[in-house]
Design a protein around this motif. Structure first.
Motif, PDB file in Angstrom:
ATOM      1  N   LYS A   1      63.214  41.887  71.491  1.00  0.00           N
ATOM      2  CA  LYS A   1      63.939  40.842  70.753  1.00  0.00           C
ATOM      3  C   LYS A   1      64.017  41.189  69.275  1.00  0.00           C
ATOM      4  O   LYS A   1      65.040  40.965  68.621  1.00  0.00           O
ATOM      5  N   GLU A   2      62.922  41.738  68.732  1.00  0.00           N
ATOM      6  CA  GLU A   2      62.898  42.143  67.327  1.00  0.00           C
ATOM      7  C   GLU A   2      63.914  43.259  67.066  1.00  0.00           C
ATOM      8  O   GLU A   2      64.628  43.247  66.055  1.00  0.00           O
ATOM      9  N   ILE A   3      64.003  44.221  67.988  1.00  0.00           N
ATOM     10  CA  ILE A   3      64.986  45.299  67.866  1.00  0.00           C
ATOM     11  C   ILE A   3      66.401  44.711  67.909  1.00  0.00           C
ATOM     12  O   ILE A   3      67.256  45.074  67.101  1.00  0.00           O
ATOM     13  N   GLY A   4      66.644  43.799  68.839  1.00  0.00           N
ATOM     14  CA  GLY A   4      67.946  43.141  68.930  1.00  0.00           C
ATOM     15  C   GLY A   4      68.302  42.400  67.653  1.00  0.00           C
ATOM     16  O   GLY A   4      69.452  42.424  67.207  1.00  0.00           O
ATOM     17  N   GLN A   5      67.319  41.748  67.050  1.00  0.00           N
ATOM     18  CA  GLN A   5      67.543  41.014  65.799  1.00  0.00           C
ATOM     19  C   GLN A   5      67.894  41.969  64.659  1.00  0.00           C
ATOM     20  O   GLN A   5      68.799  41.688  63.869  1.00  0.00           O
ATOM     21  N   VAL A   6      67.199  43.087  64.578  1.00  0.00           N
ATOM     22  CA  VAL A   6      67.489  44.079  63.542  1.00  0.00           C
ATOM     23  C   VAL A   6      68.920  44.607  63.705  1.00  0.00           C
ATOM     24  O   VAL A   6      69.647  44.767  62.722  1.00  0.00           O
ATOM     25  N   ILE A   7      69.312  44.857  64.946  1.00  0.00           N
ATOM     26  CA  ILE A   7      70.660  45.358  65.205  1.00  0.00           C
ATOM     27  C   ILE A   7      71.702  44.310  64.816  1.00  0.00           C
ATOM     28  O   ILE A   7      72.723  44.626  64.202  1.00  0.00           O
ATOM     29  N   LYS A   8      71.455  43.033  65.162  1.00  0.00           N
ATOM     30  CA  LYS A   8      72.390  41.958  64.807  1.00  0.00           C
ATOM     31  C   LYS A   8      72.536  41.822  63.305  1.00  0.00           C
ATOM     32  O   LYS A   8      73.645  41.651  62.793  1.00  0.00           O
ATOM     33  N   GLU A   9      71.425  41.864  62.588  1.00  0.00           N
ATOM     34  CA  GLU A   9      71.442  41.687  61.136  1.00  0.00           C
ATOM     35  C   GLU A   9      72.136  42.845  60.423  1.00  0.00           C
ATOM     36  O   GLU A   9      72.559  42.696  59.279  1.00  0.00           O
TER      37      GLU A   9
ATOM     38  N   ASP B   1      61.904  47.171  80.472  1.00  0.00           N
ATOM     39  CA  ASP B   1      61.088  47.648  79.344  1.00  0.00           C
ATOM     40  C   ASP B   1      61.869  48.580  78.421  1.00  0.00           C
ATOM     41  O   ASP B   1      61.302  49.443  77.772  1.00  0.00           O
ATOM     42  N   GLN B   2      63.193  48.397  78.369  1.00  0.00           N
ATOM     43  CA  GLN B   2      64.022  49.183  77.471  1.00  0.00           C
ATOM     44  C   GLN B   2      65.150  48.327  76.918  1.00  0.00           C
ATOM     45  O   GLN B   2      65.378  47.220  77.395  1.00  0.00           O
ATOM     46  N   VAL B   3      65.834  48.847  75.910  1.00  0.00           N
ATOM     47  CA  VAL B   3      66.951  48.133  75.296  1.00  0.00           C
ATOM     48  C   VAL B   3      68.167  49.044  75.365  1.00  0.00           C
ATOM     49  O   VAL B   3      68.099  50.209  74.960  1.00  0.00           O
ATOM     50  N   ARG B   4      69.272  48.524  75.890  1.00  0.00           N
ATOM     51  CA  ARG B   4      70.521  49.287  75.939  1.00  0.00           C
ATOM     52  C   ARG B   4      71.426  48.816  74.814  1.00  0.00           C
ATOM     53  O   ARG B   4      71.616  47.623  74.615  1.00  0.00           O
ATOM     54  N   VAL B   5      71.969  49.771  74.083  1.00  0.00           N
ATOM     55  CA  VAL B   5      72.885  49.478  72.982  1.00  0.00           C
ATOM     56  C   VAL B   5      74.245  50.061  73.333  1.00  0.00           C
ATOM     57  O   VAL B   5      74.342  51.245  73.673  1.00  0.00           O
ATOM     58  N   THR B   6      75.296  49.231  73.278  1.00  0.00           N
ATOM     59  CA  THR B   6      76.654  49.682  73.575  1.00  0.00           C
ATOM     60  C   THR B   6      77.562  49.372  72.403  1.00  0.00           C
ATOM     61  O   THR B   6      77.316  48.425  71.646  1.00  0.00           O
TER      62      THR B   6
END
Length: 161
Positions: free
Chosen positions: A106-114, A126-131
């Motif tokens: 969630k923290e990684i997602g927030q950094v990407i959004k900001e 246990d991973q995050v996909r970025v598209t």
């Protein structure tokens, strides 16, 4: 659509090799002569047992140097508290961080959004996909995350264009 995955993995064979090298060095060092110190790997944890706090610190220093030589990031290690063990010995459990926790994802997602980059992130186990539509935006996202100190060891894999 171009994408990549953010994962946190540790090569277990390298961990095993680093622990074996640590045990060998402990057996050869003069300051550990006659001590009952030991380092063992149990699934995803490393158990360090030593005669006293001084030797425990020395063993952990040796272990960290062996991990670094084998390209295992210190961020992949989570240290437990030092506990008293039987016979006046001390014990510390070191947990290997495998996978990204929900909170960190969630923290990684927030950094990407900001960052206002035109990419989307989604948590998958246990991973995050970025598209994103633009490969340059994905590369900028990787550079952004490498620059941030999120206190976890991250690898960027499955880069697809």
């Amino acid at each position: 659509m171009p994408s990549f995955d953010i994962v946190s993995k540790v090569e277990m064979q390298e961990v095993d090799n680093a622990i074996n090298q640590t045990v060998k060095e402990i057996g050869q060092r003069y300051d550990f002569k006659g001590s009952k110190s030991e380092v063992t790997l149990e699934k995803e944890t490393v158990k360090v047992l030593a005669d006293d706090d001084f030797r425990l610190k020395a063993i952990i220093d040796i272990l960290q140097s062996k991990f670094i030589k084998r390209n295992i990031s210190p961020k992949a290690l989570q240290y437990g508290k030092v506990e008293q063990a039987s016979g006046g010995m001390v014990r510390q459990i070191i947990t290997l961080q495998i996978g990204i926790s929900k909170e960190k994802a969630k923290e990684i997602g927030q950094v990407i959004k900001e960052s206002k980059l035109k990419v989307q992130s989604q948590i998958q186990d246990d991973q995050v996909r970025v598209t994103g539509k633009n490969i340059d935006d994905l590369q900028a996202t990787i550079a952004l995350l490498k620059g941030k100190d999120l206190e976890i060891d991250m690898q960027f894999v499955n880069f697809r264009s």
